[in-house]
Motif scaffolding. Structure first.
Motif, PDB file in Angstrom:
ATOM      1  N   ALA A 173       0.826  -1.208   0.000  1.00 45.06           N
ATOM      2  CA  ALA A 173       0.000   0.000   0.000  1.00 45.06           C
ATOM      3  C   ALA A 173       0.863   1.263   0.000  1.00 45.06           C
ATOM      4  O   ALA A 173       0.445   2.306  -0.500  1.00 45.06           O
ATOM      5  N   PHE A 174       2.086   1.160   0.555  1.00 51.54           N
ATOM      6  CA  PHE A 174       2.957   2.319   0.677  1.00 51.54           C
ATOM      7  C   PHE A 174       4.275   2.173  -0.084  1.00 51.54           C
ATOM      8  O   PHE A 174       4.737   3.118  -0.705  1.00 51.54           O
ATOM      9  N   ARG A 175       4.882   0.996  -0.028  1.00 52.00           N
ATOM     10  CA  ARG A 175       6.178   0.809  -0.699  1.00 52.00           C
ATOM     11  C   ARG A 175       5.967   0.469  -2.167  1.00 52.00           C
ATOM     12  O   ARG A 175       4.905  -0.016  -2.573  1.00 52.00           O
ATOM     13  N   SER A 176       6.999   0.735  -2.955  1.00 51.83           N
ATOM     14  CA  SER A 176       6.936   0.427  -4.382  1.00 51.83           C
ATOM     15  C   SER A 176       6.957  -1.090  -4.577  1.00 51.83           C
ATOM     16  O   SER A 176       7.736  -1.797  -3.937  1.00 51.83           O
ATOM     17  N   TYR A 177       6.123  -1.547  -5.469  1.00 50.29           N
ATOM     18  CA  TYR A 177       6.040  -2.978  -5.718  1.00 50.29           C
ATOM     19  C   TYR A 177       7.245  -3.459  -6.510  1.00 50.29           C
ATOM     20  O   TYR A 177       7.673  -2.835  -7.481  1.00 50.29           O
ATOM     21  N   ASP A 178       7.781  -4.578  -6.086  1.00 51.34           N
ATOM     22  CA  ASP A 178       8.834  -5.271  -6.828  1.00 51.34           C
ATOM     23  C   ASP A 178       8.465  -6.746  -6.876  1.00 51.34           C
ATOM     24  O   ASP A 178       8.190  -7.348  -5.824  1.00 51.34           O
ATOM     25  N   PRO A 179       8.424  -7.357  -8.049  1.00 49.80           N
ATOM     26  CA  PRO A 179       7.955  -8.747  -8.145  1.00 49.80           C
ATOM     27  C   PRO A 179       8.796  -9.729  -7.349  1.00 49.80           C
ATOM     28  O   PRO A 179       8.275 -10.700  -6.792  1.00 49.80           O
ATOM     29  N   TRP A 180      10.099  -9.471  -7.247  1.00 51.58           N
ATOM     30  CA  TRP A 180      10.961 -10.420  -6.551  1.00 51.58           C
ATOM     31  C   TRP A 180      10.918 -10.244  -5.043  1.00 51.58           C
ATOM     32  O   TRP A 180      11.053 -11.218  -4.293  1.00 51.58           O
ATOM     33  N   SER A 181      10.739  -9.010  -4.577  1.00 54.43           N
ATOM     34  CA  SER A 181      10.585  -8.845  -3.127  1.00 54.43           C
ATOM     35  C   SER A 181       9.245  -9.417  -2.673  1.00 54.43           C
ATOM     36  O   SER A 181       9.138 -10.002  -1.590  1.00 54.43           O
ATOM     37  N   ALA A 182       8.217  -9.265  -3.498  1.00 51.68           N
ATOM     38  CA  ALA A 182       6.911  -9.840  -3.156  1.00 51.68           C
ATOM     39  C   ALA A 182       6.985 -11.364  -3.119  1.00 51.68           C
ATOM     40  O   ALA A 182       6.429 -12.010  -2.216  1.00 51.68           O
ATOM     41  N   TYR A 183       7.674 -11.935  -4.096  1.00 51.73           N
ATOM     42  CA  TYR A 183       7.876 -13.381  -4.097  1.00 51.73           C
ATOM     43  C   TYR A 183       8.671 -13.796  -2.864  1.00 51.73           C
ATOM     44  O   TYR A 183       8.329 -14.766  -2.172  1.00 51.73           O
ATOM     45  N   GLY A 184       9.726 -13.031  -2.566  1.00 53.47           N
ATOM     46  CA  GLY A 184      10.550 -13.342  -1.405  1.00 53.47           C
ATOM     47  C   GLY A 184       9.767 -13.304  -0.111  1.00 53.47           C
ATOM     48  O   GLY A 184       9.924 -14.173   0.762  1.00 53.47           O
ATOM     49  N   GLN A 185       8.929 -12.297   0.048  1.00 56.94           N
ATOM     50  CA  GLN A 185       8.100 -12.194   1.249  1.00 56.94           C
ATOM     51  C   GLN A 185       7.209 -13.428   1.403  1.00 56.94           C
ATOM     52  O   GLN A 185       7.083 -13.988   2.497  1.00 56.94           O
ATOM     53  N   SER A 186       6.611 -13.862   0.291  1.00 58.66           N
ATOM     54  CA  SER A 186       5.714 -15.025   0.365  1.00 58.66           C
ATOM     55  C   SER A 186       6.478 -16.305   0.690  1.00 58.66           C
ATOM     56  O   SER A 186       5.978 -17.184   1.399  1.00 58.66           O
ATOM     57  N   LYS A 187       7.702 -16.414   0.193  1.00 59.99           N
ATOM     58  CA  LYS A 187       8.500 -17.605   0.449  1.00 59.99           C
ATOM     59  C   LYS A 187       9.070 -17.613   1.875  1.00 59.99           C
ATOM     60  O   LYS A 187       9.231 -18.678   2.480  1.00 59.99           O
ATOM     61  N   THR A 188       9.367 -16.421   2.409  1.00 58.44           N
ATOM     62  CA  THR A 188       9.719 -16.338   3.831  1.00 58.44           C
ATOM     63  C   THR A 188       8.540 -16.799   4.679  1.00 58.44           C
ATOM     64  O   THR A 188       8.710 -17.514   5.675  1.00 58.44           O
ATOM     65  N   ALA A 189       7.341 -16.388   4.277  1.00 55.89           N
ATOM     66  CA  ALA A 189       6.144 -16.803   5.004  1.00 55.89           C
ATOM     67  C   ALA A 189       6.006 -18.327   5.017  1.00 55.89           C
ATOM     68  O   ALA A 189       5.579 -18.917   6.020  1.00 55.89           O
ATOM     69  N   ASN A 190       6.372 -18.989   3.923  1.00 57.84           N
ATOM     70  CA  ASN A 190       6.317 -20.450   3.881  1.00 57.84           C
ATOM     71  C   ASN A 190       7.229 -21.086   4.927  1.00 57.84           C
ATOM     72  O   ASN A 190       6.891 -22.108   5.531  1.00 57.84           O
ATOM     73  N   VAL A 191       8.399 -20.478   5.137  1.00 55.96           N
ATOM     74  CA  VAL A 191       9.339 -21.001   6.129  1.00 55.96           C
ATOM     75  C   VAL A 191       8.809 -20.756   7.541  1.00 55.96           C
ATOM     76  O   VAL A 191       8.788 -21.658   8.394  1.00 55.96           O
TER      77      VAL A 191
END
Length: 305
Positions: A173-191
């Protein structure tokens, strides 16, 4: 329960799922593999079914699922599942009867190039890779507990090192979207999910581990620009694997006796990974196995659902 000793197996980066499962008898066991109609999901399902497990592949495209099931020796069922659709997840979990021994949360999306939100306003990679599987696993908790010694396998990625979970702005909502950081966040969530699921559910006989399958060219890369794919293939630090090799670490977590009673760990190349505090070519980021982060993510995820 976990111990301080790193878990090792006789296998490594080049091992295949068939080699990992060789000699293991899963007769009488029941398994679910999400995204089991493509990539490493196929080979994970093939290995488990080949060892005698009754496997259900949970997929969006049931026609593709049926083709895969027909190509696998063993008992393989196909069921519809759309992780972004709460009603679809509820339908799957409500229809499940009896115990569930192995749940492989394998499906996922990678590097969607433009910010895409679900109708609820959730960033799509986080919503698919984490929240969808979180909802699914909660719905299957009773079945997992009924098995007595169930295992959850959470397929993550080395991409988790691109970003921790940014709790103050999960959905850009506030930070600029980056496809790889978004992917990274979701994969951290998996761990983190595997860490907290083990803490909460170990008394039910349920353990959960996460893993990095390796670099494999599959349909997962469908959102990645061709130029980036070529750079990934040519990278000296990215060891490319076949789908059969990529599924090996999932099968280690799902079936190897070395992991009996072990949870909350992160594996790569068929062995437990070391913890790292800066970006390296291997290892699990310390923030991804932090128990406080894991508890917070669980609570936030419950609120979002």
């Amino acid at each position: 329960m976990t111990t301080a000793t790193p878990i090792t197996t006789p296998f490594g980066a080049q091992s295949t799922a068939a080699e990992v499962i060789d000699g293991i008898d899963l007769t009488g066991k029941r398994a679910v593999v999400t995204g089991g109609a493509s990539g490493i999901g196929i080979e994970t399902a093939r290995a488990l079914a080949g060892a005698g497990a009754e496997v259900t592949i949970a997929v969006r495209d049931t026609d593709a699922g049926a083709r895969v099931a027909a190509d696998i020796d063993g008992t393989v069922h196909v069921a519809p599942l759309e992780l972004l659709d709460a009603a679809s997840v509820h339908a799957f979990t409500s229809a499940w009867e009896g115990p569930l021994d192995i749940l492989v949360n394998n499906a996922g999306v990678m590097a969607i190039q433009e910010l895409t939100l679900t109708p609820e306003g959730y960033e799509t990679q986080f919503a698919t890779n984490h929240l969808g599987h979180f909802r699914l696993t909660l719905g299957l908790h009773e079945a997992l507990a009924a098995a007595g010694n169930a295992r959850i396998v959470s397929v993550s990625s080395l991409g988790h090192r691109n970003s921790p979970v940014i709790f103050d702005d999960l959905h850009y909502a506030f930070r600029s979207y980056d496809p790889w950081s978004a992917y990274g966040q979701s994969k951290t969530a998996n761990v983190l999910f595997a860490v907290e699921a083990t803490r909460r559910w170990a008394d039910d006989g349920i353990t959960a581990n996460s893993l990095m399958p390796g670099g494999i060219m599959t349909n997962l890369q469908r959102h990645v620009p061709e130029a980036q794919i070529e750079r990934m293939k040519q990278s000296a630090t990215m060891r490319m694997k076949t789908p059969e090799q990529g599924a090996a670490t999932s099968v280690v977590c799902a079936a190897r006796p070395e992991l009996e009673g072990v949870g909350g760990r992160y594996f790569e190349d068929c062995n437990e990974a070391r913890v790292v505090t800066k970006r390296e070519h291997s290892g699990v980021a310390a923030y991804a196995i932090d128990p406080d982060n894991a508890r917070r993510l669980w609570d936030v995820s419950l609120e979002l659902l």
